[in-house]
Write a protein that holds these residues in place. Structure first.
Motif, mmCIF file in Angstrom:
data_model
loop_
_atom_site.group_PDB
_atom_site.id
_atom_site.type_symbol
_atom_site.label_atom_id
_atom_site.label_comp_id
_atom_site.label_asym_id
_atom_site.label_seq_id
_atom_site.Cartn_x
_atom_site.Cartn_y
_atom_site.Cartn_z
ATOM 1 N N TYR A 446 0.790 -1.226 0.000
ATOM 2 C CA TYR A 446 0.000 0.000 0.000
ATOM 3 C C TYR A 446 0.827 1.284 0.000
ATOM 4 N N GLU A 447 2.146 1.186 0.070
ATOM 5 C CA GLU A 447 2.960 2.401 0.151
ATOM 6 C C GLU A 447 2.891 3.234 -1.133
ATOM 7 N N PHE A 448 2.866 2.575 -2.291
ATOM 8 C CA PHE A 448 2.930 3.309 -3.557
ATOM 9 C C PHE A 448 1.712 3.007 -4.427
ATOM 10 N N VAL A 449 0.534 3.164 -3.850
ATOM 11 C CA VAL A 449 -0.711 3.079 -4.606
ATOM 12 C C VAL A 449 -1.587 4.273 -4.246
ATOM 13 N N ASN A 450 -2.523 4.573 -5.137
ATOM 14 C CA ASN A 450 -3.565 5.541 -4.835
ATOM 15 C C ASN A 450 -4.692 4.785 -4.147
ATOM 16 N N ILE A 451 -4.839 5.007 -2.851
ATOM 17 C CA ILE A 451 -5.917 4.372 -2.095
ATOM 18 C C ILE A 451 -7.161 5.232 -2.320
ATOM 19 N N LYS A 452 -7.944 4.827 -3.293
ATOM 20 C CA LYS A 452 -9.017 5.682 -3.813
ATOM 21 C C LYS A 452 -10.388 5.276 -3.242
ATOM 22 N N THR A 453 -11.115 6.266 -2.772
ATOM 23 C CA THR A 453 -12.497 6.060 -2.344
ATOM 24 C C THR A 453 -13.444 6.266 -3.541
ATOM 25 N N VAL A 454 -14.345 5.311 -3.735
ATOM 26 C CA VAL A 454 -15.381 5.432 -4.750
ATOM 27 C C VAL A 454 -16.740 5.392 -4.043
ATOM 28 N N TYR A 455 -17.562 6.407 -4.292
ATOM 29 C CA TYR A 455 -18.842 6.584 -3.591
ATOM 30 C C TYR A 455 -19.944 6.743 -4.631
ATOM 31 N N VAL A 456 -20.869 5.811 -4.645
ATOM 32 C CA VAL A 456 -21.951 5.831 -5.646
ATOM 33 C C VAL A 456 -23.296 5.991 -4.929
ATOM 34 N N LYS A 457 -24.009 7.056 -5.234
ATOM 35 C CA LYS A 457 -25.285 7.334 -4.568
ATOM 36 C C LYS A 457 -26.431 6.777 -5.406
#
Length: 457
Positions: A446-457
């Motif tokens: 996890y050091e060199f990744v984009n820890i991305k939040t995806v939120y779908v309403k």
């Protein structure tokens, strides 16, 4: 300017390499970036298969790669074989676990769907040292390739042959061309590389001084870094320890890679009531090590990697003795005909605060024995250092040992009745002046990744 690989056994020049011009450095980075634009879209299954290919290829070539290490930096052949096997293992580890590590993580929120996804960030620059010329690189590049990143490597100039061999074996394993490139350059030109817009992060293993410079430069550009720096690992010997076992483990831990390791044991903090016996056993274990040609079948210690490093080590020993330490083993430069960068296994006793052997990191086959009157004093001495990479404690009381390892020693890794080591399944890194961030295991992923939040309403 040229970079030269010199055999530390005999001083002979192995090969001279022409340094990359700034134009070539930039072209290599841009080539790797273009490769990443395609590689990031490969599936996790495809990346895992490529890593398995790489693991198998490393095993097939381990004899020639170990011989290259022996020639360029003096590592005994059998130790080099073990290093390549470990590189193969870390590739296999991420091939087996990467898809699970990188799976989307569903999070229950007010959204109809919300989750965390892990995405590659691009080209990662690795600045690596000579002491484990393959392992240091593979513990970075294996997870990097699994997550979909690409890499450029600035290796230590005396192991340029190893760097190019790594590039070749990755290519031969079937990875896209230019997923990984070696930059043949000196430290003077590394800022040009860090500044490049396509270099998204930097990982460095090396001295604390180098880490400060690289961290400052990368930080000024808002680029993520992982720094694995120096260490002065303490090994505490309690009164109830199995002293014979402890002495052997401690000798091995001090002399791993001829003492040229950040996680080699360096300070041995011994309860006064067993100090005399432990010292006798430890001296015997250190003196038994066979030193010689790294290609020799029974050789356990080869030469140090460079003559200047050996000479610097000897000056540290002389200064420590002048400050009151007592040399009971070694402390000399061998006068063997035809040899080059050897140094005798050395033990210093009567080491106290204010002595160089107490305060500084000694990078070579030199052990410092420090006496403690109590367990509390031993722990205080262990933590009395600017570093915090590894630590170990020897005792037959498992409850006390685990409490000290878990709660009282300040280090990134604490081992009980065993020498500090790295393992692909366990996070590796330090605190304080030993750096920050973690390599290996789930956490290194996890050091060199984009820890991305995806939120779908």
């Amino acid at each position: 300017m040229s970079l030269t690989s010199i055999n530390p056994l005999n001083g002979e020049i192995i090969r001279t390499y022409q340094e990359d011009s700034q134009e070539i450095l930039i072209s290599k980075i841009e080539l790797v970036h273009r490769t990443w634009a395609r590689y990031r879209d490969t599936s996790l299954a495809e990346r895992a298969n490529l890593l398995l290919n790489l693991s198998r290829l490393l095993d097939e070539r381990k004899v020639e790669l170990a011989a290259l290490m022996a020639s360029e930096m003096g590592k005994p052949l059998k130790d080099g074989l073990a290093e390549i096997s470990k590189c193969a293992a870390v590739c296999a580890y991420y091939a087996a676990n990467g898809e699970r590590f990188l799976a989307d993580q569903l999070i229950e929120t007010a959204a109809s769907k919300s989750y965390v996804t892990f995405q590659p960030i691009g080209v990662v620059l690795a600045i690596m040292p000579w002491n484990f010329p393959f392992w240091q690189v593979f513990r970075f590049i294996a997870p990097a390739l699994m997550v979909g990143n690409c890499g450029v490597l600035k290796h230590s100039s005396n192991v340029t042959g190893c760097a190019l061999a790594i590039e070749q074996v990755i290519s031969d394993a079937g990875f896209p061309e230019s997923v990984f490139k070696t930059l043949i350059c000196t430290s003077e030109n590394i800022n040009t590389v860090i500044e490049h817009q396509h270099v998204k992060a930097v990982t460095l293993t090396g001295s604390t001084g180098a880490g400060k410079k690289v961290g400052e430069k990368a930080g000024s550009l808002i680029k993520k870094t992982v720094l694995e720096l120096g260490g002065s690992d303490p090994y505490i010997i309690l009164a109830d320890a199995d002293l014979e076992k402890a002495a052997k483990v401690c000798a091995d831990a001090r002399l791993i890679n001829n003492g040229q390791s950040c996680i080699a044991a360096k300070r041995f903090i011994v309860l006064k009531e067993v100090e005399a016996l432990f010292t006798t056993l430890f001296k015997t274990a250190m003196a038994e090590k066979v030193t010689g040609d790294p290609f020799g079948d029974d050789v356990q210690l080869g030469p140090m990697a460079r003559v200047d490093l050996r000479d610097e080590l000897h000056q540290q020993v002389l200064k420590s003795v002048a400050q009151g330490a007592v040399c009971i083993l070694g402390g000399r430069i061998p006068e063997w005909e035809g040899t080059h960068a050897f140094y005798e296994p050395t033990i210093l006793t009567n080491v106290k605060k204010g002595n160089l052997a107490y305060d500084d990191e000694i990078f070579g086959p030199v052990a410092a024995i420090i006496s403690a009157d109590s367990v509390d004093e031993a722990i205080n001495i262990a933590n009395d250092t600017p570093f915090g990479l590894g630590a170990a404690i020897f005792t037959q009381d498992a409850r006390i040992a685990e409490d000290i390892a878990r709660n009282r020693l300040v280090a990134g890794s604490c081992f009980v009745n065993e020498g500090v080591k790295s393992d692909p399944a366990l996070p590796f890194g330090g605190v304080n002046q030993s750096g920050y961030g973690r390599e290996l295991s789930l956490f290194g992923t996890y050091e060199f990744v984009n820890i991305k939040t995806v939120y779908v309403k």
